[in-house]
Write a protein that holds these residues in place. Structure first.
Motif, PDB file in Angstrom:
ATOM      1  N   GLN A   1       0.831  -1.210   0.000  1.00  0.00           N
ATOM      2  CA  GLN A   1       0.000   0.000   0.000  1.00  0.00           C
ATOM      3  C   GLN A   1       0.870   1.267   0.000  1.00  0.00           C
ATOM      4  O   GLN A   1       0.547   2.250  -0.654  1.00  0.00           O
ATOM      5  CB  GLN A   1      -0.896  -0.021   1.235  1.00  0.00           C
ATOM      6  CG  GLN A   1      -1.819   1.162   1.360  1.00  0.00           C
ATOM      7  CD  GLN A   1      -2.209   1.391   2.798  1.00  0.00           C
ATOM      8  OE1 GLN A   1      -1.359   1.357   3.683  1.00  0.00           O
ATOM      9  NE2 GLN A   1      -3.480   1.592   3.034  1.00  0.00           N
ATOM     10  N   ARG A   2       1.976   1.220   0.714  1.00  0.00           N
ATOM     11  CA  ARG A   2       2.865   2.398   0.724  1.00  0.00           C
ATOM     12  C   ARG A   2       3.407   2.668  -0.671  1.00  0.00           C
ATOM     13  O   ARG A   2       3.470   3.808  -1.117  1.00  0.00           O
ATOM     14  CB  ARG A   2       4.024   2.192   1.706  1.00  0.00           C
ATOM     15  CG  ARG A   2       3.647   2.470   3.143  1.00  0.00           C
ATOM     16  CD  ARG A   2       4.799   2.189   4.073  1.00  0.00           C
ATOM     17  NE  ARG A   2       5.822   3.207   4.060  1.00  0.00           N
ATOM     18  CZ  ARG A   2       5.855   4.280   4.881  1.00  0.00           C
ATOM     19  NH1 ARG A   2       4.893   4.451   5.757  1.00  0.00           N
ATOM     20  NH2 ARG A   2       6.837   5.140   4.822  1.00  0.00           N
ATOM     21  N   ILE A   3       3.790   1.589  -1.358  1.00  0.00           N
ATOM     22  CA  ILE A   3       4.325   1.777  -2.709  1.00  0.00           C
ATOM     23  C   ILE A   3       3.231   2.326  -3.635  1.00  0.00           C
ATOM     24  O   ILE A   3       3.453   3.273  -4.388  1.00  0.00           O
ATOM     25  CB  ILE A   3       4.896   0.446  -3.257  1.00  0.00           C
ATOM     26  CG1 ILE A   3       6.024  -0.041  -2.354  1.00  0.00           C
ATOM     27  CG2 ILE A   3       5.402   0.631  -4.690  1.00  0.00           C
ATOM     28  CD1 ILE A   3       6.595  -1.380  -2.737  1.00  0.00           C
ATOM     29  N   SER A   4       2.039   1.735  -3.548  1.00  0.00           N
ATOM     30  CA  SER A   4       0.966   2.225  -4.416  1.00  0.00           C
ATOM     31  C   SER A   4       0.585   3.654  -4.058  1.00  0.00           C
ATOM     32  O   SER A   4       0.225   4.441  -4.938  1.00  0.00           O
ATOM     33  CB  SER A   4      -0.261   1.306  -4.342  1.00  0.00           C
ATOM     34  OG  SER A   4      -0.067   0.197  -5.184  1.00  0.00           O
ATOM     35  N   SER A   5       0.672   4.008  -2.787  1.00  0.00           N
ATOM     36  CA  SER A   5       0.310   5.377  -2.386  1.00  0.00           C
ATOM     37  C   SER A   5       1.265   6.384  -3.018  1.00  0.00           C
ATOM     38  O   SER A   5       0.827   7.373  -3.602  1.00  0.00           O
ATOM     39  CB  SER A   5       0.355   5.529  -0.861  1.00  0.00           C
ATOM     40  OG  SER A   5      -0.647   4.737  -0.283  1.00  0.00           O
ATOM     41  N   ILE A   6       2.561   6.117  -2.915  1.00  0.00           N
ATOM     42  CA  ILE A   6       3.508   7.086  -3.483  1.00  0.00           C
ATOM     43  C   ILE A   6       3.436   7.044  -5.014  1.00  0.00           C
ATOM     44  O   ILE A   6       3.495   8.082  -5.676  1.00  0.00           O
ATOM     45  CB  ILE A   6       4.959   6.886  -2.949  1.00  0.00           C
ATOM     46  CG1 ILE A   6       5.810   8.125  -3.225  1.00  0.00           C
ATOM     47  CG2 ILE A   6       5.630   5.649  -3.495  1.00  0.00           C
ATOM     48  CD1 ILE A   6       5.441   9.357  -2.466  1.00  0.00           C
ATOM     49  N   ASN A   7       3.253   5.834  -5.576  1.00  0.00           N
ATOM     50  CA  ASN A   7       3.125   5.745  -7.040  1.00  0.00           C
ATOM     51  C   ASN A   7       1.900   6.511  -7.535  1.00  0.00           C
ATOM     52  O   ASN A   7       1.923   7.092  -8.617  1.00  0.00           O
ATOM     53  CB  ASN A   7       3.037   4.278  -7.475  1.00  0.00           C
ATOM     54  CG  ASN A   7       4.415   3.631  -7.546  1.00  0.00           C
ATOM     55  OD1 ASN A   7       5.428   4.324  -7.516  1.00  0.00           O
ATOM     56  ND2 ASN A   7       4.457   2.311  -7.635  1.00  0.00           N
ATOM     57  N   SER A   8       0.842   6.516  -6.738  1.00  0.00           N
ATOM     58  CA  SER A   8      -0.380   7.207  -7.179  1.00  0.00           C
ATOM     59  C   SER A   8      -0.133   8.706  -7.322  1.00  0.00           C
ATOM     60  O   SER A   8      -0.819   9.392  -8.061  1.00  0.00           O
ATOM     61  CB  SER A   8      -1.525   6.948  -6.200  1.00  0.00           C
ATOM     62  OG  SER A   8      -1.346   7.748  -5.033  1.00  0.00           O
ATOM     63  N   LEU A   9       0.856   9.209  -6.592  1.00  0.00           N
ATOM     64  CA  LEU A   9       1.148  10.646  -6.670  1.00  0.00           C
ATOM     65  C   LEU A   9       2.091  10.977  -7.829  1.00  0.00           C
ATOM     66  O   LEU A   9       2.247  12.142  -8.181  1.00  0.00           O
ATOM     67  CB  LEU A   9       1.760  11.125  -5.342  1.00  0.00           C
ATOM     68  CG  LEU A   9       0.791  11.045  -4.150  1.00  0.00           C
ATOM     69  CD1 LEU A   9       1.529  11.331  -2.854  1.00  0.00           C
ATOM     70  CD2 LEU A   9      -0.361  12.019  -4.330  1.00  0.00           C
ATOM     71  N   SER A  10       2.710   9.940  -8.410  1.00  0.00           N
ATOM     72  CA  SER A  10       3.709  10.231  -9.448  1.00  0.00           C
ATOM     73  C   SER A  10       3.102  10.879 -10.696  1.00  0.00           C
ATOM     74  O   SER A  10       3.679  11.841 -11.215  1.00  0.00           O
ATOM     75  CB  SER A  10       4.567   9.008  -9.762  1.00  0.00           C
ATOM     76  OG  SER A  10       3.788   7.944 -10.202  1.00  0.00           O
TER      77      SER A  10
END
Ligand code: NAI
Length: 475
Positions: free
Chosen positions: A228-237
């Motif tokens: 979830q942390r990876i997807s959260s930061i990726n969602s902001l990219s």
């Protein structure tokens, strides 16, 4: 009775390293690792181990033949063991009820049945594989329904938290060891025996004991949180790319909040590996079975975001290359799902390669630790025309990039940061592109050399692509 003999069933990425480290740390315990694969066991007994993991070779060398053994004689190892680790694979089901989401427990069940068939003395059976909550109940049911007179079993849950690429360090210095057991005198006694093994090298305050179901669920929860942390930061990219913010700066600013923390906030082409997606899917399935659709949808979104990121990156490559990659030679640097492993399971590189091949690209692939047959095997799973002529494997980055139109970096191997990019630039077709899917390269330096650089979560070389006419202008 203290534990003198351990049997580890499953000599894979988890069973091999965990049992090797136990043998290293507990010289008085005889550890036998068994697997049904003859080839794998032959490799464990050779100088070329079946998996690459920094530090593993040394550990195996120190213990093999002394108190660490690799064997295909599963029955004999079960018979003599006081404690048995089950570290077999629990892949996502590919058929029937729960297809594509539920964990396939057939390998776990097979081992339980084999233990029940063979055991003639009491055993502590430890689930190390990642399993759905309540899996221990099924194992117990099989064992107790088939037990021989006088033979008793205790089932413990002891999920493994190692990360590939740092497995030996994680095993020697774990953040915590989790052990779940039955709340009964016999259950507590079994938990204590397993604690004693770990206490040979791990402080007691890092060993956390719970009930069996909490332990099983905690493993799924831990992987879900990490993904979830990876997807959260990726969602902001994409937000960063559209606005001029830089995702690295955002991640740093966010991570400096001690409640959030800085780890696992690196935006990238997406997460891979055998566990995150599988365990998330499993969690989603469990929630659906428990009639909790809102919870299931919440965790499903973490997987969907990862799929989006992988396809977004592939699309960026295609759009930047004038909306066509047909017959263009593209170098892929890295194929493993992350650095310091040869494992390609669920690697984002596979999705990116498939998307580029679908668009007609010719790939030149290099990975320092992934074998040629593995890459071909992964890509052969797709129905791709003329794959043999369109996928070329190289043994160094310089030959892989020669005469290519673009470099697509999919794995963050350290050696990719140290390449001589001037030398690479000279031998590439111009304009020469680099797509840094891991954000590890010096983009400014590359631009000075002449590359057009694209990455995740930051505008580097600005590109205006006309979708209508299929042309693009690099700035
Ligand atoms: P793997 O596929 O590398 O190894 C599993 C091994 O079990 C294979 O060699 C297979 O031949 C063997 N096996 C299956 N059934 C058997 C049987 N009946 N008798 C003997 N051998 C049998 O899988 P890996 O990656 O080691 O994962 C094992 C479990 O650990 C999975 O549940 C996984 O989710 C979990 N896990 C994996 C981590 C990882 O980083 N790979 C980390 C933490 C947990």
């Amino acid at each position: 009775m203290t534990i003198k003999k351990i049997c580890g069933i499953g000599a894979g990425y988890v069973g091999g390293p965990t049992c090797s480290v136990i043998a290293l740390m507990c010289p008085d315990i005889r550890v036998t690792v068994v697997d049904k694969s003859k080839e794998k066991i032959a490799q464990w007994n050779s100088t070329k181990l079946p998996i690459y993991e920094p530090g593993l070779e040394l550990v195996v060398k120190k213990c093999r033949g002394k108190n660490l053994f690799f064997s295909t004689d599963i029955e004999a190892a079960i018979k003599e063991a006081d404690l048995i680790f089950i570290s077999v694979n629990t892949p996502t089901k590919t058929f029937g009820i729960g297809k594509g989401r539920a964990a396939d427990l057939k390998y776990v069940e097979n081992t339980a049945r084999m233990i029940a068939d063979v055991a003639t003395s009491d055993k502590i059976v430890v689930e190390k594989s990642t399993v759905p909550v309540k899996a221990a109940e099924s194992i117990m049911h099989i064992l107790r329904a088939n037990h021989k007179p006088g033979v008793t079993y205790q089932i413990l849950s002891n999920p493994e938290f190692l990360a590939e690429g740092t497995a030996i360090d994680n095993l020697i210095n774990p953040d915590r060891v989790l052990i779940g057991g039955e709340d009964s005198p016999q259950g507590r006694e079994a938990v204590e025996k397993l604690c004693k093994i770990y206490e040979n090298w791990i402080n007691r305050d890092k060993i956390f004991t719970t009930n069996t179901w909490s332990s099983e669920l905690s493993k799924l929860a831990a992987n879900a949180f990490l993904a979830q942390r990876i997807s959260s930061i990726n969602s902001l990219s994409p937000v960063c790319e559209a606005t001029g913010a830089d995702v690295t700066e955002v991640a740093r600013a966010v991570g400096l909040d001690s409640r959030i923390g800085s780890k696992f906030l690196q935006a990238s082409v997406g997460f891979g590996g055998s566990c995150f997606q599988k365990d998330l899917l499993n969690l989603v399935y469990i929630c659906e079975c428990l009639n909790l659709p809102e919870v299931a949808a919440y965790w499903q979104q973490v997987i969907d975001m990862n799929e989006y990121q992988k396809s977004r990156f592939s699309t960026k490559v295609i759009e930047s290359l004038f909306n066509t990659v047909t017959d263009k030679r593209i170098a892929m640097l890295g194929f493993a799902f992350k650095k310091n492993t040869g494992d390609t399971r669920e690697s984002p590189a596979i999705t990116v390669a498939k998307n580029l091949l679908d668009e007609g690209a010719v790939l030149h692939i290099y990975d320092p630790k992934v074998e040629e047959f593995q890459i071909i095997d992964n890509l052969s799973a797709f129905d791709i025309d003329n794959i043999k002529n369109r996928v070329n494997i190289y043994h160094d980055a310089y030959s892989a990039t020669k005469n290519t139109h673009a470099i697509v970096l999919c794995t963050e191997w350290d050696e990719f940061m140290e390449l001589d990019y001037e030398r690479i630039y000279v031998q590439m077709t111009k304009p020469a592109y680099i797509f840094d899917g891991r954000k590890i390269l010096d983009h400014e330096k590359l631009q000075k050399i002449g590359f057009i650089v694209q990455t995740i979560g930051k505008r580097v070389s600005r590109i205006a692509v006309s979708k209508t006419w299929g042309s693009s202008t690099q700035m």
